[in-house]
Design a protein around this motif. Structure first.
Motif, PDB file in Angstrom:
ATOM      1  N   THR A 223     -22.889  25.130 -18.607  1.00 28.86           N
ATOM      2  CA  THR A 223     -22.433  25.799 -17.380  1.00 28.86           C
ATOM      3  C   THR A 223     -20.924  26.021 -17.322  1.00 28.86           C
ATOM      4  N   CYS A 224     -20.213  25.776 -18.409  1.00 29.64           N
ATOM      5  CA  CYS A 224     -18.772  26.043 -18.416  1.00 29.64           C
ATOM      6  C   CYS A 224     -18.549  27.554 -18.340  1.00 29.64           C
ATOM      7  N   THR A 225     -17.527  27.931 -17.592  1.00 31.14           N
ATOM      8  CA  THR A 225     -17.269  29.348 -17.361  1.00 31.14           C
ATOM      9  C   THR A 225     -15.852  29.714 -17.799  1.00 31.14           C
ATOM     10  N   PRO A 226     -15.577  31.014 -17.947  1.00 32.35           N
ATOM     11  CA  PRO A 226     -14.210  31.434 -18.242  1.00 32.35           C
ATOM     12  C   PRO A 226     -13.203  30.972 -17.179  1.00 32.35           C
ATOM     13  N   ALA A 227     -13.645  30.795 -15.951  1.00 24.64           N
ATOM     14  CA  ALA A 227     -12.751  30.288 -14.906  1.00 24.64           C
ATOM     15  C   ALA A 227     -12.278  28.871 -15.237  1.00 24.64           C
ATOM     16  N   LEU A 228     -13.149  28.072 -15.847  1.00 22.05           N
ATOM     17  CA  LEU A 228     -12.745  26.731 -16.269  1.00 22.05           C
ATOM     18  C   LEU A 228     -11.705  26.802 -17.381  1.00 22.05           C
ATOM     19  N   LEU A 229     -11.861  27.743 -18.286  1.00 19.78           N
ATOM     20  CA  LEU A 229     -10.861  27.936 -19.338  1.00 19.78           C
ATOM     21  C   LEU A 229      -9.512  28.257 -18.711  1.00 19.78           C
ATOM     22  N   GLU A 230      -9.493  29.149 -17.743  1.00 22.27           N
ATOM     23  CA  GLU A 230      -8.238  29.507 -17.075  1.00 22.27           C
ATOM     24  C   GLU A 230      -7.634  28.291 -16.370  1.00 22.27           C
ATOM     25  N   GLN A 231      -8.488  27.470 -15.781  1.00 19.97           N
ATOM     26  CA  GLN A 231      -8.004  26.253 -15.126  1.00 19.97           C
ATOM     27  C   GLN A 231      -7.427  25.287 -16.166  1.00 19.97           C
ATOM     28  N   ALA A 232      -8.085  25.159 -17.313  1.00 21.76           N
ATOM     29  CA  ALA A 232      -7.592  24.279 -18.388  1.00 21.76           C
ATOM     30  C   ALA A 232      -6.222  24.740 -18.857  1.00 21.76           C
ATOM     31  N   ILE A 233      -6.063  26.042 -19.048  1.00 18.00           N
ATOM     32  CA  ILE A 233      -4.773  26.588 -19.478  1.00 18.00           C
ATOM     33  C   ILE A 233      -3.716  26.337 -18.404  1.00 18.00           C
ATOM     34  N   ALA A 234      -4.065  26.542 -17.150  1.00 17.90           N
ATOM     35  CA  ALA A 234      -3.125  26.289 -16.052  1.00 17.90           C
ATOM     36  C   ALA A 234      -2.719  24.818 -16.023  1.00 17.90           C
ATOM     37  N   ASN A 235      -3.668  23.922 -16.272  1.00 18.90           N
ATOM     38  CA  ASN A 235      -3.353  22.494 -16.302  1.00 18.90           C
ATOM     39  C   ASN A 235      -2.426  22.155 -17.460  1.00 18.90           C
ATOM     40  N   LEU A 236      -2.628  22.787 -18.616  1.00 15.09           N
ATOM     41  CA  LEU A 236      -1.710  22.581 -19.739  1.00 15.09           C
ATOM     42  C   LEU A 236      -0.300  22.996 -19.352  1.00 15.09           C
TER      43      LEU A 236
ATOM     44  N   ARG B 175       1.016  23.290 -16.310  1.00 20.92           N
ATOM     45  CA  ARG B 175       1.560  22.539 -15.180  1.00 20.92           C
ATOM     46  C   ARG B 175       1.864  21.081 -15.500  1.00 20.92           C
ATOM     47  N   HIS B 176       1.014  20.457 -16.331  1.00 21.83           N
ATOM     48  CA  HIS B 176       1.065  19.002 -16.446  1.00 21.83           C
ATOM     49  C   HIS B 176       1.434  18.454 -17.829  1.00 21.83           C
ATOM     50  N   PHE B 177       1.656  19.309 -18.813  1.00 22.77           N
ATOM     51  CA  PHE B 177       1.943  18.838 -20.157  1.00 22.77           C
ATOM     52  C   PHE B 177       3.271  19.406 -20.641  1.00 22.77           C
ATOM     53  N   CYS B 178       4.206  18.516 -20.959  1.00 30.28           N
ATOM     54  CA  CYS B 178       5.515  18.985 -21.427  1.00 30.28           C
ATOM     55  C   CYS B 178       5.429  19.511 -22.853  1.00 30.28           C
ATOM     56  N   VAL B 179       4.470  19.028 -23.625  1.00 32.04           N
ATOM     57  CA  VAL B 179       4.265  19.461 -25.006  1.00 32.04           C
ATOM     58  C   VAL B 179       2.774  19.590 -25.253  1.00 32.04           C
ATOM     59  N   VAL B 180       2.407  20.635 -25.948  1.00 32.15           N
ATOM     60  CA  VAL B 180       1.037  20.779 -26.425  1.00 32.15           C
ATOM     61  C   VAL B 180       1.107  20.701 -27.939  1.00 32.15           C
ATOM     62  N   GLY B 181       0.439  19.711 -28.501  1.00 28.46           N
ATOM     63  CA  GLY B 181       0.458  19.515 -29.942  1.00 28.46           C
ATOM     64  C   GLY B 181      -0.932  19.669 -30.519  1.00 28.46           C
ATOM     65  N   LEU B 182      -0.967  19.778 -31.825  1.00 32.26           N
ATOM     66  CA  LEU B 182      -2.234  19.899 -32.541  1.00 32.26           C
ATOM     67  C   LEU B 182      -2.272  18.869 -33.666  1.00 32.26           C
ATOM     68  N   GLN B 183      -3.424  18.337 -33.915  1.00 34.27           N
ATOM     69  CA  GLN B 183      -3.567  17.310 -34.941  1.00 34.27           C
ATOM     70  C   GLN B 183      -3.115  17.818 -36.303  1.00 34.27           C
TER      71      GLN B 183
ATOM     72  N   VAL C 147       7.858  15.689 -33.314  1.00 30.26           N
ATOM     73  CA  VAL C 147       9.264  16.069 -33.146  1.00 30.26           C
ATOM     74  C   VAL C 147       9.469  16.758 -31.796  1.00 30.26           C
ATOM     75  N   LEU C 148       8.540  17.610 -31.404  1.00 27.30           N
ATOM     76  CA  LEU C 148       8.642  18.234 -30.076  1.00 27.30           C
ATOM     77  C   LEU C 148       8.588  17.188 -28.963  1.00 27.30           C
ATOM     78  N   LEU C 149       7.704  16.206 -29.094  1.00 32.64           N
ATOM     79  CA  LEU C 149       7.622  15.134 -28.105  1.00 32.64           C
ATOM     80  C   LEU C 149       8.929  14.345 -28.056  1.00 32.64           C
ATOM     81  N   ARG C 150       9.509  14.058 -29.223  1.00 32.48           N
ATOM     82  CA  ARG C 150      10.776  13.339 -29.263  1.00 32.48           C
ATOM     83  C   ARG C 150      11.840  14.088 -28.474  1.00 32.48           C
ATOM     84  N   ARG C 151      11.900  15.384 -28.707  1.00 28.94           N
ATOM     85  CA  ARG C 151      12.898  16.191 -28.001  1.00 28.94           C
ATOM     86  C   ARG C 151      12.607  16.275 -26.505  1.00 28.94           C
TER      87      ARG C 151
END
Length: 159
Positions: free
Chosen positions: A33-46, A48-56, A64-68
């Motif tokens: 039941t996940c919808t594209p609206a949830l994707l938009e909310q996830a992106i908005a949360n990234l 609003r609430h995350f200073c850095v988005v990293g990938l494994q 290094v981005l987190l350090r800075r």
């Protein structure tokens, strides 16, 4: 039960766009039941609430981005252990299994593309000093890892 059957079974809701669910606190929603609206909310949360988005797979750059971003004087060093070869994610999967996994995680795949683009944009915005800092971090991390490995081989073992 093979992977495709497991993902499609709905036994674990996390198999249905688990990252989008995590970023939107939508783990309670029924499977499928996940919808594209949830994707938009996830992106908005990234945003609003995350200073850095990293990938494994871009771990060093993310550190290094987190350090800075967080003002760490020294980035955390780590030791790689139990690292195997990096086979393709699709290795050994049938076309049908891959289709099922992608179908049930289509929003997560879009979220990943967004996160990758944000990471690359953020790195670009850091300027030319970022590449040098990344090289220095990797060199320091290799040296520290080698030192820890050397020390562990030489210390006495408990009987």
């Amino acid at each position: 039960m093979d992977l495709g059957e497991f993902v499609a079974s709905g036994v674990f809701r996390e198999m249905d766009n688990g990252q989008v669910r995590q970023l939107t606190a939508s783990g309670h929603l029924p499977f499928g039941t996940c919808t594209p609206a949830l994707l938009e909310q996830a992106i908005a949360n990234l945003e609003r609430h995350f200073c850095v988005v990293g990938l494994q797979e871009r771990f060093d750059e993310s550190v290094v981005l987190l350090r800075r971003a967080l003002g760490w004087k020294i980035p955390p060093l780590y030791r790689r252990r139990n690292v195997g070869r990096r086979p393709s994610a699709e290795a050994g999967l049938s076309a049908e299994t891959l289709r099922i996994v992608q179908e049930h995680n289509a929003l997560d795949l879009q979220l990943y593309e967004y996160a990758l683009a944000r990471l690359e944009r953020t790195i670009h915005e850091q300027g030319p000093g970022f590449a040098l800092e990344l090289q220095l971090f990797r060199a320091a991390n290799r040296a520290a890892s080698a030192l820890v490995g050397w020390w562990r081989q030489r210390r006495p073992r408990a009987a």
